[in-house]
Motif scaffolding. Structure first.
Motif, PDB file in Angstrom:
ATOM      1  N   CYS A   1       0.793  -1.230   0.000  1.00  0.00           N
ATOM      2  CA  CYS A   1       0.000   0.000   0.000  1.00  0.00           C
ATOM      3  C   CYS A   1       0.827   1.282   0.000  1.00  0.00           C
ATOM      4  N   HIS A   2       0.383   2.216  -0.836  1.00  0.00           N
ATOM      5  CA  HIS A   2       0.937   3.581  -0.873  1.00  0.00           C
ATOM      6  C   HIS A   2      -0.217   4.567  -0.711  1.00  0.00           C
ATOM      7  N   SER A   3      -1.227   4.147   0.001  1.00  0.00           N
ATOM      8  CA  SER A   3      -2.508   4.798   0.271  1.00  0.00           C
ATOM      9  C   SER A   3      -3.515   4.357  -0.776  1.00  0.00           C
ATOM     10  N   ASP A   4      -4.766   4.641  -0.498  1.00  0.00           N
ATOM     11  CA  ASP A   4      -5.808   4.386  -1.480  1.00  0.00           C
ATOM     12  C   ASP A   4      -6.023   5.648  -2.311  1.00  0.00           C
ATOM     13  N   ASN A   5      -6.265   6.768  -1.641  1.00  0.00           N
ATOM     14  CA  ASN A   5      -6.539   8.005  -2.359  1.00  0.00           C
ATOM     15  C   ASN A   5      -5.912   9.207  -1.656  1.00  0.00           C
ATOM     16  N   LEU A   6      -4.756   9.009  -1.033  1.00  0.00           N
ATOM     17  CA  LEU A   6      -4.089  10.119  -0.337  1.00  0.00           C
ATOM     18  C   LEU A   6      -2.693  10.391  -0.884  1.00  0.00           C
ATOM     19  N   HIS A   7      -2.443   9.981  -2.098  1.00  0.00           N
ATOM     20  CA  HIS A   7      -1.130  10.231  -2.698  1.00  0.00           C
ATOM     21  C   HIS A   7      -1.181  11.502  -3.545  1.00  0.00           C
ATOM     22  N   HIS A   8      -1.386  12.607  -2.859  1.00  0.00           N
ATOM     23  CA  HIS A   8      -1.388  13.915  -3.511  1.00  0.00           C
ATOM     24  C   HIS A   8      -1.142  14.980  -2.440  1.00  0.00           C
ATOM     25  N   MET A   9      -0.959  16.188  -2.901  1.00  0.00           N
ATOM     26  CA  MET A   9      -0.721  17.305  -1.992  1.00  0.00           C
ATOM     27  C   MET A   9      -1.991  18.153  -1.880  1.00  0.00           C
ATOM     28  N   ILE A  10      -2.179  18.719  -0.699  1.00  0.00           N
ATOM     29  CA  ILE A  10      -3.256  19.682  -0.455  1.00  0.00           C
ATOM     30  C   ILE A  10      -2.581  20.918   0.152  1.00  0.00           C
ATOM     31  N   ASN A  11      -2.627  22.021  -0.555  1.00  0.00           N
ATOM     32  CA  ASN A  11      -1.989  23.262  -0.061  1.00  0.00           C
ATOM     33  C   ASN A  11      -0.548  23.022   0.379  1.00  0.00           C
ATOM     34  N   ASP A  12       0.244  22.374  -0.451  1.00  0.00           N
ATOM     35  CA  ASP A  12       1.661  22.107  -0.193  1.00  0.00           C
ATOM     36  C   ASP A  12       1.923  21.154   0.974  1.00  0.00           C
ATOM     37  N   SER A  13       0.904  20.416   1.387  1.00  0.00           N
ATOM     38  CA  SER A  13       1.075  19.400   2.437  1.00  0.00           C
ATOM     39  C   SER A  13       0.597  18.059   1.894  1.00  0.00           C
ATOM     40  N   ALA A  14       1.247  16.993   2.355  1.00  0.00           N
ATOM     41  CA  ALA A  14       0.815  15.651   1.955  1.00  0.00           C
ATOM     42  C   ALA A  14      -0.589  15.400   2.486  1.00  0.00           C
ATOM     43  N   ALA A  15      -1.468  14.847   1.644  1.00  0.00           N
ATOM     44  CA  ALA A  15      -2.857  14.603   2.044  1.00  0.00           C
ATOM     45  C   ALA A  15      -2.936  13.733   3.296  1.00  0.00           C
ATOM     46  N   LEU A  16      -1.982  12.799   3.455  1.00  0.00           N
ATOM     47  CA  LEU A  16      -1.984  11.925   4.629  1.00  0.00           C
ATOM     48  C   LEU A  16      -1.823  12.713   5.923  1.00  0.00           C
ATOM     49  N   THR A  17      -1.061  13.775   5.890  1.00  0.00           N
ATOM     50  CA  THR A  17      -0.775  14.516   7.120  1.00  0.00           C
ATOM     51  C   THR A  17      -1.522  15.848   7.212  1.00  0.00           C
ATOM     52  N   SER A  18      -2.233  16.221   6.173  1.00  0.00           N
ATOM     53  CA  SER A  18      -2.940  17.498   6.128  1.00  0.00           C
ATOM     54  C   SER A  18      -4.281  17.393   6.851  1.00  0.00           C
ATOM     55  N   LYS A  19      -4.453  18.225   7.866  1.00  0.00           N
ATOM     56  CA  LYS A  19      -5.729  18.238   8.603  1.00  0.00           C
ATOM     57  C   LYS A  19      -6.706  19.164   7.887  1.00  0.00           C
ATOM     58  N   THR A  20      -6.944  18.817   6.613  1.00  0.00           N
ATOM     59  CA  THR A  20      -7.878  19.572   5.787  1.00  0.00           C
ATOM     60  C   THR A  20      -8.701  18.604   4.954  1.00  0.00           C
ATOM     61  N   ASP A  21      -9.797  19.138   4.401  1.00  0.00           N
ATOM     62  CA  ASP A  21     -10.544  18.352   3.437  1.00  0.00           C
ATOM     63  C   ASP A  21      -9.868  18.521   2.073  1.00  0.00           C
ATOM     64  N   GLU A  22     -10.443  17.953   1.031  1.00  0.00           N
ATOM     65  CA  GLU A  22      -9.826  17.995  -0.302  1.00  0.00           C
ATOM     66  C   GLU A  22      -9.748  19.405  -0.870  1.00  0.00           C
ATOM     67  N   GLN A  23     -10.578  20.316  -0.368  1.00  0.00           N
ATOM     68  CA  GLN A  23     -10.545  21.692  -0.838  1.00  0.00           C
ATOM     69  C   GLN A  23      -9.575  22.554  -0.029  1.00  0.00           C
ATOM     70  N   GLY A  24      -8.931  21.959   0.969  1.00  0.00           N
ATOM     71  CA  GLY A  24      -7.971  22.690   1.788  1.00  0.00           C
ATOM     72  C   GLY A  24      -8.574  23.381   2.996  1.00  0.00           C
ATOM     73  N   ASN A  25      -9.843  23.080   3.290  1.00  0.00           N
ATOM     74  CA  ASN A  25     -10.497  23.666   4.462  1.00  0.00           C
ATOM     75  C   ASN A  25     -10.139  22.864   5.704  1.00  0.00           C
ATOM     76  N   PRO A  26      -9.862  23.544   6.818  1.00  0.00           N
ATOM     77  CA  PRO A  26      -9.512  22.831   8.056  1.00  0.00           C
ATOM     78  C   PRO A  26     -10.622  21.872   8.489  1.00  0.00           C
ATOM     79  N   ILE A  27     -10.206  20.723   9.046  1.00  0.00           N
ATOM     80  CA  ILE A  27     -11.154  19.749   9.580  1.00  0.00           C
ATOM     81  C   ILE A  27     -10.769  19.430  11.022  1.00  0.00           C
TER      82      ILE A  27
END
Length: 193
Positions: free
Chosen positions: A66-92
């Motif tokens: 596994c290299h994630s299912d759908n988290l192999h991308h960046m959100i606002n210059d942060s890895a999706a795995l570690t970004s405490k945001t939704d896909e639009q970059g809003n804080p969660i």
């Protein structure tokens, strides 16, 4: 020694697999499991289920993890795995973040089980971009992954934390084979010393 590849690109099947097979070198390829549904959708194209299953027919030589299912991308210059945001970059919230990682890790784990035709086939995970947090590490572990790989440029030893296994990056096109050999020798000496 363990040779690893990330991203599950079709080029692994076309280029690396024939060489590895010819030399008898085992390898692990960490795949983005959402790409199994339509391997031609991403660019570059991903490995198909059929290609993976063909390579799995060579006993004990190739693993797909596994290299994630759908988290192999960046959100606002942060890895999706570690970004405490939704896909639009809003804080969660912390709860929403934990649920995001848990759902993705579970999906990856289950898809690997389907690919192999047996539950629990997925036991290794490469953090997307090599980036992780203690929270992400814990949630990935709880999903069933026993070994997680980073991009920390060190030699893995028996003392390495199984949830933070380092790797020496040979994927940079500027690294020539003789340079890679020297890097590996230096890392071995550092571990011995």
């Amino acid at each position: 020694m363990l040779v690893t590849f990330d991203d599950g690109y079709k080029s692994f099947y076309d280029n690396a697999y024939p060489v590895l097979k010819g030399l008898g070198i085992p390898a692990v390829n960490f795949i983005v499991t959402k790409d199994l549904a339509d391997p031609t959708a991403p660019y570059p194209p991903a490995l198909s289920k059929e290609e993976i299953r063909e390579m799995l027919q060579v006993p004990g030589q190739y693993e797909f993890q596994c290299h994630s299912d759908n988290l192999h991308h960046m959100i606002n210059d942060s890895a999706a795995l570690t970004s405490k945001t939704d896909e639009q970059g809003n804080p969660i919230s912390d709860d929403a973040y934990n649920a995001k990682i848990a759902a993705d890790s579970k999906a990856c784990y289950e898809k690997l089980g389907e690919l192999y035709g047996k539950p629990g086939a997925g036991d290794a995970y490469a953090y997307p971009f090599g980036i992780f947090t203690g929270t992400a590490q814990s949630i990935v572990h709880d999903a069933g992954f026993r070994y997680c790989f980073t991009i920390i440029g060190e030699m893995a030893t028996r003392a390495s934390d199984p949830m933070q296994i380092p790797r020496i990056n040979a994927g940079n096109p500027n690294i020539r084979p003789e340079n890679l050999h020297q890097i590996i020798l230096r890392r071995i000496e550092a571990v011995k010393g």
